[in-house]
Design a protein around this motif. Structure first.
Motif, PDB file in Angstrom:
ATOM      1  N   ASN A 187       0.856  -1.178   0.000  1.00 35.00           N
ATOM      2  CA  ASN A 187       0.000   0.000   0.000  1.00 35.00           C
ATOM      3  C   ASN A 187       0.898   1.235   0.000  1.00 35.00           C
ATOM      4  OD1 ASN A 187      -2.365   1.567   0.129  1.00 35.00           O
ATOM      5  ND2 ASN A 187      -2.227   1.697   2.364  1.00 35.00           N
ATOM      6  N   GLN A 230       2.547  -3.885   4.380  1.00 41.67           N
ATOM      7  CA  GLN A 230       1.782  -3.828   5.619  1.00 41.67           C
ATOM      8  C   GLN A 230       1.315  -5.229   6.004  1.00 41.67           C
ATOM      9  OE1 GLN A 230      -1.320  -1.010   4.661  1.00 41.67           O
ATOM     10  NE2 GLN A 230      -0.073   0.730   5.312  1.00 41.67           N
ATOM     11  N   ILE A 236      -1.441  -7.520   7.436  1.00 38.37           N
ATOM     12  CA  ILE A 236      -2.888  -7.580   7.606  1.00 38.37           C
ATOM     13  C   ILE A 236      -3.231  -8.908   8.267  1.00 38.37           C
ATOM     14  CG2 ILE A 236      -5.127  -7.455   6.461  1.00 38.37           C
ATOM     15  CD1 ILE A 236      -3.424  -4.916   6.173  1.00 38.37           C
ATOM     16  N   ASN A 264      -5.464  -3.899   9.741  1.00 40.41           N
ATOM     17  CA  ASN A 264      -4.110  -3.468   9.437  1.00 40.41           C
ATOM     18  C   ASN A 264      -3.395  -3.211  10.758  1.00 40.41           C
ATOM     19  OD1 ASN A 264      -1.758  -2.269   8.637  1.00 40.41           O
ATOM     20  ND2 ASN A 264      -2.717  -0.576   7.506  1.00 40.41           N
TER      21      ASN A 264
END
Length: 290
Positions: free
Chosen positions: A8, A13, A15, A24
């Motif tokens: 992103n 990231q 998740i 997140n």
């Protein structure tokens, strides 16, 4: 719980999926961007990874499930090393005997107490979901090998993922001593799409597994099986991998090939491979020559 790496705004990231909700974890704390960050927290606090994630979820807003389709996925972790087990399914033993100039050695490995284990890849030879796996230009017979992957931290089983142990059957078939060249090269392995925590997966030995291969919009291979067909247990394979071996912080052990295309089949550049395992997800990869 399932753990994914998403891109992103050029950042990776972490998740986490709990039930039908996604979170997140970077929203809870910027220090948690990757699965390895969860492992650090678990090691410091001596808590399971799911417990660490639960605490962080309290400070993270739910995400739309569409993010798994809208944002590109990457490998769910960057393992220090990937190992693999051979001839743990009857179909794999038969295939290895068919291709080999010395077929009797595979029968010995299938029936013996000690399993066949071999080094497969490092992180920089491994790709994630929707990336291209590689087939060697000096090989005439190449196949995908769908496998349940055991994710470990310092030898402790922490989760499961899907692996594709792409292999040159022509090179290995010439001589078993060529196994490293048949198995280890650029883009020789794929992992993903996520890590399913060990605590949330009741039994890794009863999972449906399937694979399909598409070429020019036509399915050229499609078959399914179950991990119950494996003649070795996860505990047994992990034990042999761990004994007398100083293990790194993160590693993945692939547990053997459960589905083998017909002898006439070989992968081609631009093929698309999908491997699914019940309770984990689907790993998709295209094919490129390397």
């Amino acid at each position: 719980m399932r753990y994914y790496h998403l891109w992103n705004d050029h950042q990776q990231q972490l998740i986490v999926e709990r039930g039908k909700s996604l979170f997140n974890l970077a929203e809870a704390t910027p220090s948690v961007q990757r699965f390895e960050d969860i492992l650090k927290g678990a090691a410091v606090t001596n808590q399971p990874i799911d417990t660490i994630a639960e605490m962080l979820i309290e400070d993270a807003a739910p995400l739309s499930r569409e993010v798994l389709e809208e944002r590109p996925l990457s490998m769910p972790l960057s393992p220090d090393e990937v190992w693999a087990a051979g001839v743990t399914y009857r179909i794999s033993e038969e295939a290895r005997k068919t291709e080999s100039s010395m077929p009797e050695i595979y029968l010995d490995a299938y029936q013996s107490d000690r399993p066949e284990l071999f080094f497969k890849a490092t992180a920089d030879r491994t790709v994630g979901p929707n990336e291209a796996v590689g087939i060697r230009r000096d090989s005439e017979w190449d196949v995908p090998e769908p496998e349940l992957g055991v994710v470990m931290s310092y030898g402790k089983v922490i989760g499961y993922t899907i692996g594709n142990d792409v292999s040159s059957r022509s090179i290995e078939g010439q001589n078993p001593l060529y196994l490293p060249q048949a198995k280890v090269y650029d883009r020789c392995c794929a992992l993903g799409p996520c890590i399913r925590s060990a605590a949330s997966l009741e039994d890794p030995h009863t999972l449906e597994m399937w694979m399909s291969i598409r070429r020019d919009d036509e399915i050229v291979y499609e078959e399914s099986t179950n991990t119950s067909e494996m003649v070795r247990t996860v505990e047994e394979l992990v034990s042999y991998y761990s004994d007398h071996n100083s293990l790194p912080r993160t590693s993945v052990l692939l547990t053997g090939t459960s589905l083998v295309p017909e002898d006439e089949f070989t992968l081609r550049a631009a093929d698309n491979i999908e491997i699914g395992i019940e309770g984990i997800g689907t790993l998709s990869n295209s094919v490129v020559e390397v």
